[in-house]
Design a protein around this motif. Structure first.
Motif, PDB file in Angstrom:
ATOM      1  N   GLN A  84     -37.324   3.250   6.883  1.00  0.00           N
ATOM      2  CA  GLN A  84     -36.832   4.522   6.154  1.00  0.00           C
ATOM      3  C   GLN A  84     -35.784   5.385   7.046  1.00  0.00           C
ATOM      4  OE1 GLN A  84     -41.049   6.208   6.452  1.00  0.00           O
ATOM      5  NE2 GLN A  84     -41.872   4.690   4.972  1.00  0.00           N
ATOM      6  N   THR A  85     -34.967   5.782   6.233  1.00  0.00           N
ATOM      7  CA  THR A  85     -33.681   6.431   6.828  1.00  0.00           C
ATOM      8  C   THR A  85     -33.401   7.636   6.232  1.00  0.00           C
ATOM      9  OG1 THR A  85     -31.910   5.183   5.558  1.00  0.00           O
ATOM     10  CG2 THR A  85     -32.685   4.105   7.495  1.00  0.00           C
ATOM     11  N   ARG A  86     -32.519   8.649   6.941  1.00  0.00           N
ATOM     12  CA  ARG A  86     -31.835   9.790   6.509  1.00  0.00           C
ATOM     13  C   ARG A  86     -30.562   9.621   6.731  1.00  0.00           C
ATOM     14  NH1 ARG A  86     -33.627  14.064   8.346  1.00  0.00           N
ATOM     15  NH2 ARG A  86     -35.033  13.113   9.918  1.00  0.00           N
ATOM     16  N   SER A  87     -29.660  10.201   6.095  1.00  0.00           N
ATOM     17  CA  SER A  87     -28.155  10.636   6.646  1.00  0.00           C
ATOM     18  C   SER A  87     -27.862  12.057   6.025  1.00  0.00           C
ATOM     19  CB  SER A  87     -27.147   9.526   5.998  1.00  0.00           C
ATOM     20  OG  SER A  87     -27.471   8.210   6.482  1.00  0.00           O
ATOM     21  N   ALA A  88     -27.019  12.617   7.007  1.00  0.00           N
ATOM     22  CA  ALA A  88     -26.843  14.030   6.519  1.00  0.00           C
ATOM     23  C   ALA A  88     -25.499  14.509   7.101  1.00  0.00           C
ATOM     24  CB  ALA A  88     -27.841  15.033   6.890  1.00  0.00           C
ATOM     25  N   ARG A  89     -24.928  15.425   6.535  1.00  0.00           N
ATOM     26  CA  ARG A  89     -23.564  15.951   7.316  1.00  0.00           C
ATOM     27  C   ARG A  89     -24.053  16.852   8.364  1.00  0.00           C
ATOM     28  NH1 ARG A  89     -19.981  14.802   3.245  1.00  0.00           N
ATOM     29  NH2 ARG A  89     -20.596  15.329   1.059  1.00  0.00           N
ATOM     30  N   THR A  90     -23.147  16.824   9.537  1.00  0.00           N
ATOM     31  CA  THR A  90     -23.652  17.617  10.682  1.00  0.00           C
ATOM     32  C   THR A  90     -23.541  19.287  10.204  1.00  0.00           C
ATOM     33  OG1 THR A  90     -21.054  17.904  11.298  1.00  0.00           O
ATOM     34  CG2 THR A  90     -22.600  16.190  12.315  1.00  0.00           C
ATOM     35  N   ASP A  91     -22.779  19.609   9.209  1.00  0.00           N
ATOM     36  CA  ASP A  91     -23.078  20.886   8.566  1.00  0.00           C
ATOM     37  C   ASP A  91     -24.009  21.250   7.741  1.00  0.00           C
ATOM     38  OD1 ASP A  91     -21.988  19.929   6.597  1.00  0.00           O
ATOM     39  OD2 ASP A  91     -20.164  20.979   6.734  1.00  0.00           O
ATOM     40  N   TRP A  92     -24.668  20.161   7.296  1.00  0.00           N
ATOM     41  CA  TRP A  92     -26.015  20.153   6.182  1.00  0.00           C
ATOM     42  C   TRP A  92     -25.365  20.621   5.024  1.00  0.00           C
ATOM     43  CZ3 TRP A  92     -30.152  17.406   7.218  1.00  0.00           C
ATOM     44  CH2 TRP A  92     -30.454  17.406   8.536  1.00  0.00           C
ATOM     45  N   SER A  93     -23.975  20.264   4.557  1.00  0.00           N
ATOM     46  CA  SER A  93     -23.671  20.800   3.249  1.00  0.00           C
ATOM     47  C   SER A  93     -23.969  19.542   2.381  1.00  0.00           C
ATOM     48  CB  SER A  93     -22.102  20.728   3.457  1.00  0.00           C
ATOM     49  OG  SER A  93     -21.581  19.572   3.807  1.00  0.00           O
TER      50      SER A  93
END
Length: 642
Positions: free
Chosen positions: A144-153
């Motif tokens: 189970q993984t998640r990926s996100a931008r460092t600025d959470w845009s």
């Protein structure tokens, strides 16, 4: 052969046959029988600040899958060049029916990879990989993984190739799985065949001029064509045999000490590079020569291959050695090894062991001076039965490892090895063979063991001591040893004879391990306390001996501060059988070291088989200040199982 108590002044003794620390390794088999399903937690939002990528991988094959070989990919458009973070919330493997749950979250890695040929629905993929672990046969991996931008845009997922809303794990070809570099599940965004860069393994090596040896690496072309090593000459500087490239020691010896990058040319942008580190100084030409001879014969013949010494006087005689000779067990069967005429008192000073296509040779002048090897000649004779039927020449060669000591027990640094061979001619009586000749059964991942035999005109009668239909089955030329039988066997090594009614029946060497419970041998030095002038005893203990398959040999070294402690004696513990013959130690007060050597000279009847005290060290305390001083294991040494 029996040897008396080992003389304790040897500096070299002895790199052992098998180190126990490798005993817990699972043998993995690559397979394409993977069922990959995907879930994004049911989110249908196309504008969100998080990509949820969850995978369920089921291994429908008959062998465990090494997670280090597996990569999972999710394809998307990154929309803008903003740094991204990868998170793994949970990862675990389970056996059939959700048994044997093993958490592997800490071994998960994520990478954001820019595609070399982007399309409208994908210019980037998230690659999920693993540093360790395995999926057992019939088992499942959940990640189970998640990926996100460092600025959470937000990401715009409306046009993302792998965006498939699903609250449960469902089949889809929009995510892919690769095993050992090959696509085994899903379709890539371009709809075509993946272009995978070629690789080599290993990618580096060290060449020591003091002990020159060829360096080798294995090619994985991945559909590309190997054109050669740039700036080197094929046939002179290196050779190619199948997917193996061998860089000649003659070429390497001409290089100055330093680091060199050798480019393996496949005509692609990312050609693999092999890094060579050259060190050391070339040794003088004078030195001991050890040569394996040659022989010839046809199938069924018995031949003798000599091992000889030359230039013994130049190195100050020989007081000790151990080395290893390897051969192809599918073509030759080693029947016996006998000492040659240059060995004095071989019943005491010389021993050998034949095991799994390797022969070990051990010599120690137990008088420390009166029974040295002092002349050139035949060291030993190896008797082989020829199993192979096709006309060929098979190597009998020196394996890596081992050492030699002169008459003063100092290391002989310049030893020249010359390999030998057996030429197999046409004709003869074909003997039966089996493949493989060795196998491993892991209690933590139970699976049948399959062996294929080639009868060569003989008739298979069964496995000696086992019951057909209950312990094993036969289908054509495939013999399946059932896991229901194997599960009842104790940890350790077992030999199974395949009976064809011939003198040289093939034997399967079967190793029983349990990777789930851990098979590492535990060796500990105890503690003691006292004041100046007192005598204290420190025990050395062994634990988990049975898990390691018993102990047949070891050598190791213990260090202490000789300014604070004086080692006065070492006595064998109660787990050492026939210590006067099998066990020896030496105290070196100058260096503050104690050497420990054990070898079951019966090769099986006097193994260390239980936990307990291996030895007791008696120290006199000479230090006067209040302090705690360590008694610890030094580097070097090795342990061999039963």
């Amino acid at each position: 052969m029996r040897m008396r108590k080992k003389a304790t002044s040897i500096l070299l003794v002895l790199s052992m046959l098998v180190t126990l620390f490798a005993s817990g390794i699972t043998a993995f088999a690559a397979t394409s029988s993977l069922d990959v399903k995907f879930s994004n937690n049911g989110s249908s939002q196309t504008a969100a600040n998080t990509i949820n990528a969850n995978f369920q991988v089921t291994n429908n094959g008959s062998s465990a899958v090494n997670l280090a070989d597996l990569k999972l990919r999710y394809y998307y458009t990154k929309d803008k060049d903003t740094a991204q973070n990868f998170y793994c919330d949970h990862a675990a493997t389970m056996g059939p029916n959700s048994s044997n749950y093993t958490a592997v979250t800490s071994s998960v890695k994520g990478a954001f990879v820019n595609m070399s040929s982007p399309i409208s629905t994908a210019d980037t993929y998230i690659e999920v990989s693993f540093t360790s672990g395995s999926i057992p046969a019939g088992g499942t991996l959940v990640v189970q993984t998640r990926s996100a931008r460092t600025d959470w845009s937000n990401y715009d997922m409306s046009n993302d190739y792998s965006f498939v809303p699903s609250s449960t794990y469902a089949s889809t070809d929009k995510v892919t799985a690769f095993l050992s570099g090959s696509l085994v599940s899903g379709k890539e965004p371009n709809g075509g065949t993946q272009v995978i860069d070629p690789t080599i393994a290993p990618t580096s090596g060290t060449f020591d001029k003091a002990a020159p040896a060829d360096l080798s690496t294995t090619l994985t072309a991945n559909g590309n064509t190997f054109a050669g090593i740039k700036d080197l000459t094929k046939g002179t500087d290196y050779t190619v045999s199948g997917d193996k490239v061998t860089i000649s020691k003659n070429y390497l010896s001409k290089l100055a000490n330093g680091t060199y990058k050798l480019t393996f040319d496949f005509g692609v942008t990312n050609n693999p590079v092999y890094t060579v580190t050259v060190k050391g100084e070339q040794q003088p030409t004078d030195g001991l020569s050890v040569t394996i001879g040659t022989a010839s014969g046809k199938a069924g013949d018995t031949v003798t291959v000599p091992v000889t010494f030359k230039d013994v006087a130049k190195v100050g005689k020989v007081g000790t050695f151990n080395f290893y000779v390897g051969y192809d067990a599918a073509l030759l069967k080693a029947e016996s090894v006998t000492a040659g005429d240059i060995i004095v008192n071989p019943a005491v000073n010389f021993s050998t062991q034949i095991k799994n296509g390797t022969i070990s040779f051990v010599f120690l002048d137990n008088t420390i001076g009166d029974e040295l090897i002092s002349s050139d000649g035949v060291l030993a004779n190896i008797k082989f039965t020829i199993l192979g039927t096709a006309k060929t020449t098979t190597a009998v060669k020196f394996n890596e490892g081992g050492a030699f000591g002169d008459g003063n027990m100092s290391k002989i640094s310049n030893v020249k090895f010359t390999d030998g061979s057996v030429a197999i001619t046409d004709g003869g009586t074909a003997l039966p063979v089996i493949s493989p000749a060795t196998a491993t059964y892991d209690q933590a991942a139970p699976a049948d063991v399959k062996v294929t035999y080639t009868a060569n005109g003989n008739t298979f009668k069964g496995i000696t001591g086992l019951t057909s239909g209950t312990d094993y089955t036969v289908s054509g030329t495939t013999v399946t040893i059932l896991k229901s039988y194997l599960a009842k066997q104790a940890l350790g090594t077992k030999s199974l004879t395949f009976d064809f009614g011939v003198a040289a029946n093939p034997v399967l060497t079967l190793k029983i391990i349990n990777s789930g419970s851990g098979n590492a041998l535990s060796v500990k030095i105890g503690t003691a306390a006292g004041k100046t002038g007192e005598t204290v005893t420190l025990p050395i203990t062994m634990a988990d001996v049975a898990k390691a398959g018993n102990v047949g040999t070891f050598n190791f070294y213990v260090g202490y501060d000789s300014a604070l402690l004086k080692a006065t004696k070492v006595e064998a513990g109660d787990i050492v059988k026939n210590a006067a013959v099998n066990f020896s130690t030496k105290i070196d007060a100058t260096k503050g070291t104690i050497s420990f050597v054990f070898l079951d000279n019966t090769i099986g009847d006097e193994l260390i088989t239980e936990d307990g005290i291996l030895a007791n060290i008696t120290f006199e305390i000479t230090g006067t200040q209040k302090v705690t001083t360590p008694v610890k294991f030094n580097e070097g040494g090795a342990f061999g199982d039963g």
